[in-house]
Design a protein around this motif. Structure first.
Motif, PDB file in Angstrom:
ATOM      1  N   PRO A 101      92.616  60.797  39.593  1.00  0.00           N
ATOM      2  CA  PRO A 101      93.240  60.490  40.899  1.00  0.00           C
ATOM      3  C   PRO A 101      93.566  61.871  41.516  1.00  0.00           C
ATOM      4  CG  PRO A 101      94.722  60.125  39.314  1.00  0.00           C
ATOM      5  CD  PRO A 101      93.516  60.542  38.462  1.00  0.00           C
ATOM      6  N   THR A 102      93.647  61.494  42.936  1.00  0.00           N
ATOM      7  CA  THR A 102      94.338  62.590  43.539  1.00  0.00           C
ATOM      8  C   THR A 102      95.772  62.070  44.113  1.00  0.00           C
ATOM      9  OG1 THR A 102      93.489  61.655  45.757  1.00  0.00           O
ATOM     10  CG2 THR A 102      91.837  63.317  44.901  1.00  0.00           C
ATOM     11  N   PHE A 103      96.624  63.380  44.298  1.00  0.00           N
ATOM     12  CA  PHE A 103      97.984  62.886  44.715  1.00  0.00           C
ATOM     13  C   PHE A 103      98.378  63.546  46.039  1.00  0.00           C
ATOM     14  CE2 PHE A 103      97.196  63.036  40.116  1.00  0.00           C
ATOM     15  CZ  PHE A 103      98.080  62.050  39.608  1.00  0.00           C
ATOM     16  N   LEU A 158     104.966  64.357  48.300  1.00  0.00           N
ATOM     17  CA  LEU A 158     106.000  63.549  49.248  1.00  0.00           C
ATOM     18  C   LEU A 158     106.992  64.589  49.952  1.00  0.00           C
ATOM     19  CD1 LEU A 158     106.703  60.751  47.178  1.00  0.00           C
ATOM     20  CD2 LEU A 158     104.974  60.761  48.932  1.00  0.00           C
ATOM     21  N   GLU A 159     107.443  64.319  51.242  1.00  0.00           N
ATOM     22  CA  GLU A 159     108.539  65.163  51.742  1.00  0.00           C
ATOM     23  C   GLU A 159     109.662  65.210  50.713  1.00  0.00           C
ATOM     24  OE1 GLU A 159     110.037  64.286  55.718  1.00  0.00           O
ATOM     25  OE2 GLU A 159     107.765  64.109  56.282  1.00  0.00           O
ATOM     26  N   ILE A 180     105.440  63.426  43.885  1.00  0.00           N
ATOM     27  CA  ILE A 180     104.101  63.112  44.188  1.00  0.00           C
ATOM     28  C   ILE A 180     103.715  61.878  43.895  1.00  0.00           C
ATOM     29  CG2 ILE A 180     103.589  65.764  43.754  1.00  0.00           C
ATOM     30  CD1 ILE A 180     102.316  64.710  41.261  1.00  0.00           C
ATOM     31  N   LYS A 181     102.624  61.423  44.858  1.00  0.00           N
ATOM     32  CA  LYS A 181     102.338  60.113  44.605  1.00  0.00           C
ATOM     33  C   LYS A 181     100.716  60.092  44.619  1.00  0.00           C
ATOM     34  CE  LYS A 181     103.110  56.154  48.053  1.00  0.00           C
ATOM     35  NZ  LYS A 181     101.567  55.766  47.940  1.00  0.00           N
ATOM     36  N   GLY A 222     110.216  66.196  42.790  1.00  0.00           N
ATOM     37  CA  GLY A 222     109.724  66.294  41.582  1.00  0.00           C
ATOM     38  C   GLY A 222     109.292  64.905  40.891  1.00  0.00           C
ATOM     39  N   ARG A 223     109.820  63.734  41.582  1.00  0.00           N
ATOM     40  CA  ARG A 223     109.493  62.329  41.011  1.00  0.00           C
ATOM     41  C   ARG A 223     108.088  62.198  41.099  1.00  0.00           C
ATOM     42  NH1 ARG A 223     113.593  57.877  42.627  1.00  0.00           N
ATOM     43  NH2 ARG A 223     112.266  56.590  41.222  1.00  0.00           N
ATOM     44  N   ILE A 224     107.411  61.262  40.132  1.00  0.00           N
ATOM     45  CA  ILE A 224     106.129  60.978  40.011  1.00  0.00           C
ATOM     46  C   ILE A 224     105.988  59.355  40.527  1.00  0.00           C
ATOM     47  CG2 ILE A 224     104.095  60.714  38.627  1.00  0.00           C
ATOM     48  CD1 ILE A 224     105.170  63.471  38.732  1.00  0.00           C
ATOM     49  N   PHE A 225     105.263  58.932  41.365  1.00  0.00           N
ATOM     50  CA  PHE A 225     104.887  57.744  41.656  1.00  0.00           C
ATOM     51  C   PHE A 225     103.530  57.329  41.505  1.00  0.00           C
ATOM     52  CE2 PHE A 225     108.455  59.384  44.378  1.00  0.00           C
ATOM     53  CZ  PHE A 225     109.275  58.234  44.351  1.00  0.00           C
TER      54      PHE A 225
END
Lengths: 193, 193, 193, 193
Positions: free
Chosen positions: A32-34, A37-38, A42-43, D10-13
């Motif tokens: 996947p690519t990520f 986020l502000e 990362i999502k 640093g949170r991952i979603f």
């Protein structure tokens, strides 16, 4: 070490391939690519897939790579394959133009069917392209041993395709403070919407 | 930290070994080698294998390492072993001189057969060398527990032997741009031959 | 980051524990140690184990950690447990003084037996110490869910206990030279005793 | 690279989500936190969980994330799910206020029941909140393929949720001294309470 996205460098070429009489089949994962986020988190942006490629034989041990057709398995479609028992079959349908004005113009179907004698499976890919007026069919017999490799490879790759390796390689949060209430902490998490 | 290929330094010695009455058997993985492409990507060069070694007993708890014979399992052959049920057997044939002028001069066969009482398997390696005029046979009984270790070890090693750990340790491509169309992206991949 | 062997610092405390009426049981892996060879390679020195600890209940939800007894599962013994089906049982015997002058003085046996109703297993540890003139017995009922965690944890830890993670985290050998003969290379490996 | 605990950065979603007619369901792991000991070692502080989130449909392909309810699976509860066969069902009960003065005021139950035709499972979450005088019920049908992804994802995440990845990423203890007594070392470990 490795260049970032958008460049072709840094690509890995390690497909698992089987070459049979009428066609060849290879599989390899695409991660996947990520998006950052502000908030700093990362999502997952584009989800990962397991890419299947079929290409036809054009002579003895000769195959035409230019005529390859692709079928990108999602995490859930990988789940279909991982959970197949020896007598099970599975059929998946894709429309690469879905949600565009060309919806329905190209139809791909992947069917996996067990051999009658239990010695493996047939992988059939059918691609009907109404724009190009073409219809292609690939059939690759896959032995029990080859299917076991595919299942093991899918099981290995699945968490990475889902982006879950990010959870686990993430540096740990350490709490260095006071002793904690272990039993209730876990329950506390459920309040924390 | 570790020197590159061609040197003996940096080698790891952690085989899983079973010592039985007539012979000993060990397994250990050998990782693939990679070639760097001009594009900056990397490609599997020599494929990895699971190396089996058999060597004979020459007395009580004494074994002759100099008389060892090797059998290198490919990814697909590891798939044969991983997918074996308790009553299944499996037979594999190698010709180390295949594609050379000595083709057919040395024949190796590995047979794995279940014990009659379901308590494990016999591993038989037969090596017939027409050049040296020798014929050797090794038989190692492997318990269900030892076979479970071998299967688990093969399952662990398989993605690494295939070079797939490279896909997953590869730094992620991050797209930091605009929000993306998640549903159609996955389908787009199939167009991107 | 972490200090070397022999120091107590750097130890990890993350056992999986189950607390039952008469005793508690915990498991945690202990990794192998390695010796550096003159050649530059590394070799497993002391093998890793899965450590089981039993300690008795001495009141409601109170347990006496000082009275704990240990049982260190080898890789093959872990294989026994990983391969257990729902109706299977397993019995393992250890003599911690084996090969010393006290051989036979302390006998430990671990028995894992399925519940009659298929809802889990009993873990029984029996320790007879002829030196101290003691005999201790621990019984811990383990549910199917808890046993599934133990199996999954053992499967995860097994390659690490065997030292096989060293093979896979080893920096790859890259060959950057001429194109290679893929088909014969694999066979060549079998010559390379 | 990543900020420490207490920050939202640093949170991952990367949840695995399934969207169905009446509700959606997602799962994602939450890693344990660790405390540094005076000895230099580290100890699991708050245990990790697999977080399940349910939220209701409020129209065609529209879901109300604000109305989500959480259910945090412990390692052993993940064991329940991992060990489920095709005909098995499973029911889990949580009281997020357990051990507080509100004990019993909120009751959550998660039931997983197989479809009659063997094509998957129903995930039912029931939340009765006596403080808010509410009772909510979510039902999400999960296909066999989706359940296979959940099982594989749980199996992958379980050792990380237990904190066992810390054992394995820990730099190895190397003993560079004299040759060691391999056979007895393992037994020695059992003396070392």
């Amino acid at each position: 070490n490795y260049p970032a996205a958008g460049s072709t460098s840094g690509r890995i070429f390690a497909p698992y391939s089987v070459y049979k009489g009428k066609a060849a089949l290879s599989i390899n994962p695409i991660l996947p690519t990520f998006t950052k986020l502000e908030s700093g988190g990362i999502k997952v942006d584009r989800r990962g897939v397991m890419m299947l490629k079929f290409w036809p034989a054009i002579g003895e041990r000769k195959y035409d790579w230019e005529k390859r057709q692709l079928f990108a398995l999602s995490a859930t479609e990988m789940g279909s394959i991982i959970s197949m028992g020896p007598q099970d079959s599975c059929e998946l349908f894709h429309d690469p133009s879905m949600l565009s004005s060309n919806a329905g113009q190209v139809r791909k179907s992947l069917a996996i069917k067990p051999h009658a004698d239990g010695s493996g499976y047939f992988f059939n890919l059918n691609v009907v392209n109404n724009i190009l007026k073409t219809s292609e069919r690939f059939t690759v017999p896959v032995t029990t041993a080859e299917f076991a490799v595919m299942k093991a490879a899918c099981s290995f790759a699945l968490p990475h395709i889902m982006g879950w390796d990010r959870y686990t390689t993430h540096p740990p949060r350490r709490t260095e403070g006071s002793p904690s209430r272990v039993d209730t902490q876990l329950l506390d998490l459920e309040w924390d919407k």
